[in-house]
Design an enzyme around this catalytic site. Structure first.
Site, short mmCIF file in Angstrom:
data_model
loop_
_atom_site.label_atom_id
_atom_site.label_comp_id
_atom_site.label_asym_id
_atom_site.label_seq_id
_atom_site.Cartn_x
_atom_site.Cartn_y
_atom_site.Cartn_z
N HIS A 147 -26.72 -22.85 -12.95
CA HIS A 147 -28.15 -22.83 -13.30
C HIS A 147 -28.38 -21.90 -14.48
O HIS A 147 -28.00 -20.73 -14.45
CB HIS A 147 -28.99 -22.32 -12.13
CG HIS A 147 -28.96 -23.21 -10.93
ND1 HIS A 147 -30.00 -24.04 -10.59
CD2 HIS A 147 -28.00 -23.41 -9.98
CE1 HIS A 147 -29.70 -24.69 -9.47
NE2 HIS A 147 -28.49 -24.33 -9.08
N HIS A 172 -28.51 -30.95 -4.54
CA HIS A 172 -28.24 -29.79 -3.70
C HIS A 172 -28.48 -30.20 -2.24
O HIS A 172 -29.60 -30.62 -1.91
CB HIS A 172 -29.23 -28.66 -3.99
CG HIS A 172 -28.92 -27.82 -5.17
ND1 HIS A 172 -29.15 -28.22 -6.45
CD2 HIS A 172 -28.37 -26.57 -5.24
CE1 HIS A 172 -28.78 -27.24 -7.27
NE2 HIS A 172 -28.30 -26.23 -6.58
N GLU A 201 -26.69 -26.85 2.24
CA GLU A 201 -26.46 -25.45 1.85
C GLU A 201 -26.99 -24.50 2.91
O GLU A 201 -26.61 -23.33 2.95
CB GLU A 201 -27.18 -25.20 0.50
CG GLU A 201 -26.88 -23.88 -0.16
CD GLU A 201 -27.65 -23.67 -1.46
OE1 GLU A 201 -28.47 -24.53 -1.83
OE2 GLU A 201 -27.41 -22.64 -2.11
O1 LIG Z 1 -28.02 -22.56 -4.82
C1 LIG Z 1 -29.15 -22.96 -5.06
N1 LIG Z 1 -29.76 -23.79 -4.19
C2 LIG Z 1 -30.99 -24.30 -4.40
N2 LIG Z 1 -31.70 -24.00 -5.48
C3 LIG Z 1 -31.16 -23.15 -6.37
C4 LIG Z 1 -29.89 -22.62 -6.22
N3 LIG Z 1 -29.64 -21.81 -7.26
C5 LIG Z 1 -30.71 -21.87 -8.05
N4 LIG Z 1 -31.64 -22.67 -7.51
C6 LIG Z 1 -32.96 -22.99 -8.03
C7 LIG Z 1 -33.68 -21.78 -8.58
C8 LIG Z 1 -33.90 -22.10 -10.02
O2 LIG Z 1 -35.12 -21.63 -10.50
C9 LIG Z 1 -33.84 -23.61 -10.03
C10 LIG Z 1 -33.56 -24.26 -11.36
O3 LIG Z 1 -32.41 -23.79 -11.96
O4 LIG Z 1 -32.82 -23.88 -9.09
ZN LIG Z 2 -27.31 -24.48 -7.31
#
Ligand SMILES: O=c1[nH]cnc2c1ncn2[C@H]1C[C@H](O)[C@@H](CO)O1
Ligand SMILES: [Zn+2]
Length: 330
Positions: free
Chosen positions: A14, A197, A200
Site C-alpha cells: 500500500h 483482501h 485476514e
Molecule cells: O492489511 C490491510 N488490510 C486491509 N486494509 C488495509 C491493509 N493495509 C492497508 N489497508 C488499507 C488502509 C489504506 O488506507 C488503504 C488503501 O491503501 O488500505
Molecule cells: Zn493490504
C-alpha cells in the site's frame, strides 16, 4: 542463503502505508500541515503500528497521518517515486503498488489527477532504476458501493497505462463480497484484474466468496483459509495466489507469532504463496526483512525461494514481456 542479492517481486504494497517518515516531516513543514511532531523518531513511531497491535482495525488507524500529506499532485508523485526508489534498493525488480484514490480528494483533487500523479511518480522511478511498477486501485469497504463504482469508472481510462487491477480493502466484515459484487463484476468487464483482501481477520468464508462471487485471482492475506476447508480447497484447486504479508499478519493478530504463520505449510501443500510487505512504514519492514523472517523461521531453501519468486511472476498482472524479463532474473 544471502537473500539480499536475490531478485524480488512485490505484489501487495500500500502506497499510503509506505511513506518515508522524513518525507512526512518535510511536506508538513513546507505546507504548514499540523502533525504530532517534527522529530524523526517520534514521527516514525506515529507511523508504525506496534507488533502487539490488538487487531486489523487498530492497525488501520496508522493511515490517518500519512493521508494528511497525500493531498496534492506533487506530493503523490514524490511519494510514489520514493516507494519505488526504496524498493529498487532491495533488488525489487517488479512491484504492484495499491492505493485508494478516493482517500486523496480532501483538498479538491480530481480522482483522475490523483491516479495520474501516482503513475507519474512510478514512471519517474522506472526511468531512473532497474524496477518496473503497475498500479492497483483499492476500493474501501468502509465506503459505499457507489464509491466503488466511482473508482472503477474513473480508473478505466488508465487500464493499459499502468493501472492493472481492482482491490477491496480496509476493515473486514463477514460477507462483504456480496455487497460489492456489482462494481467488481463491472471492473472485470472493463478489463481490470481482481485481487481482494480477505481472510485476514478470522473469516475464511470471505476467501471462498471472494473467489466464487468476485472472481478473485489473487487474495490479499488469506491466512484464515487454514480454518475453512472449503476456502482452502478452492484456493488450492484453482491455484488462487495468496499475497502473504508476515509482519502485518503478526501485528493484526491474524497469527500470534511468525512460527504460527501458515505460509510454509501452505507452500509445502502446493498452495501458491507470495511474500510481500503490505505496508513498509506501518509494518516497519521491507522485502528483504519479510523474506529473511520467513526463510529463517522455516529453514527454507533457495529452491523454495525460486518457487515463491516464480509464483509472483506467474501471478503478477504485468504483460507477458515483463513476465519473461522477470523469469530471467532468477
Ligand atoms: O492489511 C490491510 N488490510 C486491509 N486494509 C488495509 C491493509 N493495509 C492497508 N489497508 C488499507 C488502509 C489504506 O488506507 C488503504 C488503501 O491503501 O488500505
Ligand atoms: Zn493490504
Amino acid at each position: 542463503m544471502k537473500l539480499s542479492v536475490l531478485p524480488k517481486i512485490e505484489l501487495h504494497c500500500h502506497l499510503d502505508g509506505s511513506l518515508r517518515p522524513e518525507t512526512v516531516i518535510d511536506i508538513a513543514k513546507r505546507e504548514g500541515i499540523s502533525i504530532p511532531s517534527f522529530d524523526l523518531e517520534e514521527i516514525q513511531r506515529e507511523l508504525t503500528a506496534p507488533i502487539e497491535c490488538e487487531s486489523l482495525d487498530e492497525y488501520l488507524k496508522k493511515f490517518a497521518l500519512p493521508n494528511l500529506v497525500m493531498q496534492s499532485q506533487e506530493n503523490l508523485r514524490r511519494i510514489s517515486f520514493e516507494l519505488l526508489e526504496d524498493a529498487a534498493q532491495e533488488n525489487v525488480k517488479y512491484m504492484e503498488v495499491r492505493f485508494a484514490p478516493l482517500l486523496h480528494t480532501k483538498k479538491g483533487l480530481d480522482v483522475e489527477v490523483i491516479i495520474q500523479s501516482v503513475l507519474d511518480g512510478m514512471k519517474d522511478a522506472e526511468d531512473q532504476y532497474d524496477i518496473k511498477g503497475n498500479l492497483i486501485l483499492s476500493c474501501m469497504r468502509t465506503m459505499s458501493v457507489d464509491h466503488a463504482f466511482e473508482v472503477v469508472e474513473k480508473g478505466k481510462k488508465f487500464l493499459g497505462k499502468g493501472v492493472v487491477a481492482i482491490d477491496l480493502c480496509a476493515s473486514e466484515e463477514e460477507g462483504f463480497c456480496r455487497i460489492f459484487e456489482a462494481p467488481i463484476r463491472l471492473a472485470k468487464e472493463y478489463g481490470y484484474r481482481v485481487t481482494i483482501h480477505a481472510g485476514e481477520t478470522g473469516i475464511g468464508t470471505n476467501v471462498l466468496e471472494a473467489v466464487k462471487l468476485l472472481g478473485a485471482e489473487r487474495i490479499g492475506h488469506g491466512v484464515f483459509i487454514k480454518d475453512c476447508d472449503e476456502a482452502y480447497h478452492i484456493v488450492k484447486e484453482q491455484q488462487v495466489v495468496l499475497e502473504m504479508c508476515p509482519t502485518s499478519n503478526v501485528q493484526t493478530k491474524a497469527v500470534n507469532n511468525f512460527r504460527e504463520h501458515p505460509i510454509y505449510n501452505f507452500h509445502k501443500d502446493g498452495i501458491k504463496v507470495t511474500i510481500n510487505t503490505d505496508n513498509r512504514t506501518v509494518s516497519a519492514t521491507n522485502m528483504l526483512n519479510e523474506c529473511n523472517l520467513i526463510f529463517n523461521e522455516f529453514n527454507m531453501s533457495l529452491e523454495d525461494y525460486k518457487q515463491i519468486y516464480l509464483n509472483s511472476v506467474e501471478a503478477c498482472f504485468a504483460e507477458l514481456e515483463t513476465k519473461e524479463m522477470l523469469k530471467k532474473y532468477i
